[in-house]
Every structure is written in structure tokens, then in C-alpha cells.
Scaffold this motif. Structure first.
Motif, mmCIF file in Angstrom:
data_model
loop_
_atom_site.group_PDB
_atom_site.id
_atom_site.type_symbol
_atom_site.label_atom_id
_atom_site.label_comp_id
_atom_site.label_asym_id
_atom_site.label_seq_id
_atom_site.Cartn_x
_atom_site.Cartn_y
_atom_site.Cartn_z
ATOM 1 N N PRO A 148 0.847 -1.185 0.000
ATOM 2 C CA PRO A 148 0.000 0.000 0.000
ATOM 3 C C PRO A 148 0.888 1.242 0.000
ATOM 4 C CG PRO A 148 -0.581 -1.496 1.778
ATOM 5 C CD PRO A 148 0.734 -1.947 1.241
ATOM 6 N N ARG A 149 0.326 2.377 -0.350
ATOM 7 C CA ARG A 149 1.085 3.625 -0.302
ATOM 8 C C ARG A 149 1.474 3.910 1.143
ATOM 9 N NH1 ARG A 149 -2.149 7.008 -3.395
ATOM 10 N NH2 ARG A 149 -0.983 6.264 -5.182
ATOM 11 N N ALA A 150 2.705 4.364 1.371
ATOM 12 C CA ALA A 150 3.179 4.632 2.730
ATOM 13 C C ALA A 150 2.484 5.858 3.300
ATOM 14 C CB ALA A 150 4.685 4.843 2.726
ATOM 15 N N LEU A 151 2.109 5.763 4.559
ATOM 16 C CA LEU A 151 1.518 6.891 5.280
ATOM 17 C C LEU A 151 2.386 7.187 6.489
ATOM 18 C CD1 LEU A 151 -2.178 5.654 5.235
ATOM 19 C CD2 LEU A 151 -1.151 7.377 3.745
ATOM 20 N N MET A 152 2.442 8.459 6.890
ATOM 21 C CA MET A 152 3.366 8.840 7.952
ATOM 22 C C MET A 152 3.149 8.057 9.234
ATOM 23 S SD MET A 152 5.842 10.799 7.500
ATOM 24 C CE MET A 152 6.209 11.454 9.097
ATOM 25 N N ARG A 153 1.912 7.827 9.591
ATOM 26 C CA ARG A 153 1.663 7.206 10.898
ATOM 27 C C ARG A 153 1.408 5.708 10.797
ATOM 28 N NH1 ARG A 153 1.553 10.733 14.836
ATOM 29 N NH2 ARG A 153 1.197 12.923 14.343
ATOM 30 N N ARG A 154 1.561 5.175 9.627
ATOM 31 C CA ARG A 154 1.394 3.739 9.487
ATOM 32 C C ARG A 154 2.466 3.241 8.539
ATOM 33 N NH1 ARG A 154 -4.437 1.832 7.965
ATOM 34 N NH2 ARG A 154 -3.454 -0.147 8.484
ATOM 35 N N THR A 155 2.936 2.096 8.826
ATOM 36 C CA THR A 155 3.910 1.546 7.905
ATOM 37 C C THR A 155 3.392 0.232 7.346
ATOM 38 O OG1 THR A 155 6.207 0.907 7.576
ATOM 39 C CG2 THR A 155 5.206 0.274 9.656
ATOM 40 N N HIS A 156 3.720 -0.012 6.129
ATOM 41 C CA HIS A 156 3.300 -1.233 5.475
ATOM 42 C C HIS A 156 4.512 -1.920 4.892
ATOM 43 C CE1 HIS A 156 -0.878 0.031 5.748
ATOM 44 N NE2 HIS A 156 -0.512 1.203 5.314
#
Lengths: 116, 113
Positions: free
Chosen positions: A95-103
Motif C-alpha cells: 500500500p502507499r506509505a503513510l506517515m503514521r502507518r507503515t506497510h
């Protein structure tokens, strides 16, 4: 479960042939990646795509091109195969990386390409 | 630019012994860190990941890793090796806001009976 599939497990091609490696993911991931894996060098990024028709060069793009016409499919193209492109090729998606979540990235089984 | 160094391309351990795989990274910003395992003729599978919460991270199959910022390390351990742990292990780093991983060269683990 996330599933990333690659069209071939083993492939043998001749020098100068055009080679297509296909990768399909079934989790609606925005990002897809192509790596090559060589002993002692780990995985090196060839190309990265963050959306349909969007691509970005990785660390070793020379001699390769890519195509992403549909979100689930990412193709690696060797325009004119050479013996130094003999390697294991791995496709991944995330998934696209988000600042507060990592995939993490999810990997396919790999294609072992031999160019003779 | 980020880089990852895995000390030792090959490690041999006895069944039941401690497994220790070393990983050091360089990054200009606090990174996310990952350990992947590759069994023969397979793709990579995530073992564990560090994402700026607890510094000691537990993963699958009793593996764990500790993030030490002062040492820029993320070493992987398992208290007791099993024959099924024979595989290649890769450490990887990613910027918090980035999408791309940078991998180390890999460490192949051999488990002796």
C-alpha cells in the motif's frame, strides 16, 4: 492473504531477445516494485511504480523498462537481453506509505532468468 | 542516502543454539526497519518490523530484534535454532514517509544437527 504472482518461475532466453516478466497482485496496492537478486548483493531496486502509468527509476534501471497499464499488473521488460541480466527477479507490492502507518512489501515467488 | 550492512554472508549454528544475525544501517532520518526471510526457491516473507514504537520487536517463529539508535543497529536473534530456520535473511530500511526499501546483502543461515 495478499497474493503476488509472477508469470514464470524459470525462464531461459537467448542474448538479444526481448523478455517480458509479468507480476500480478490481488490486494489493490498502489505501489509495485521490481528487484533483481544476486548473491552477496541482496535485492536491488530496478523500477518502482506508485500508480497506474506512473513509474520511477530505482538503483539499477539500465537495460530495463516497465509498464503499468492496470493497477494490479506490473511488467518488467528487457528490451535486448544480455548475459549479465541472468539473475533472480522478484516483484513486490505494498500500500502507499503513510506517515503514521507503515506497510511492508509483499513479495512474489521470483523468476529465475537465464540468458545464454 | 540509506545503506544497510549485514555482517557475515554465511552463518552456521547448531540446532538448539542461539541465532544472532547482525544488521547496521545508515540513515539521515529515523527509519523503519524490517527483517525478511527467504526459504529456498521462494520469495521473501516478513519476519518482523520496527516502526518507532517499542525498541524490542517480536516476530514470527520466535525471532526478535532490538533497535538501538546509538549503535544504528537492528540485530536479529532467536534463542534456539531449528532445522527449519535454514534460509537467507535480509535486513531492510525505509524512510518513514518513503515507499522504497534498501536491503542488506543477506545472511545465509545453515543449521547443523
Amino acid at each position: 492473504d495478499v497474493k503476488v504472482t509472477q508469470s514464470s518461475r524459470y525462464l531461459v532466453k537467448r542474448t538479444g531477445e526481448k523478455v517480458f516478466l509479468e507480476c500480478v497482485q490481488d490486494m489493490d496496492h498502489e505501489n509495485m516494485f521490481w528487484y533483481r537478486q544476486d548473491p552477496g548483493l541482496g535485492l536491488r531496486l530496478i523500477y518502482f511504480s506508485y500508480d497506474v502509468k506512473m513509474k520511477e527509476k530505482g538503483d539499477i534501471p539500465e537495460g530495463y523498462s516497465v509498464s503499468r497499464e492496470k493497477k494490479e499488473r506490473f511488467s518488467l521488460i528487457l528490451e535486448s537481453a544480455s548475459t549479465n541480466q541472468t539473475s533472480m527477479y522478484l516483484c513486490a507490492s505494498s500500500p502507499r506509505a503513510l506517515m503514521r502507518r507503515t506497510h511492508e512489501q509483499y513479495f512474489g515467488p521470483g523468476t529465475r532468468l537465464t540468458v545464454t | 542516502a540509506q545503506s544497510v550492512t549485514q555482517l557475515g554472508s554465511h552463518v552456521s549454528v547448531s540446532e538448539g543454539a542461539l541465532v544472532l544475525l547482525r544488521c547496521n544501517y545508515s540513515s539521515s532520518v529515523p527509519p523503519y526497519l524490517f527483517w525478511y526471510v527467504q526459504y529456498p526457491n521462494q520469495g521473501l516473507q516478513l519476519l518482523l518490523k520496527y516502526t518507532s514504537a517499542a525498541t524490542l520487536v517480536k516476530g514470527i517463529n520466535d525471532f526478535e530484534a532490538e533497535f538501538k539508535k546509538s549503535e544504528t543497529s537492528f540485530h536479529l536473534t532467536k534463542p534456539s535454532a531449528h532445522m527449519s530456520d535454514a534460509a537467507e535473511y535480509f535486513c531492510a530500511v525505509r524512510k518513514a514517509a518513503g515507499n522504497k526499501l534498501t536491503f542488506g546483502g543477506g545472511t545465509r543461515v545453515l543449521v547443523k544437527p
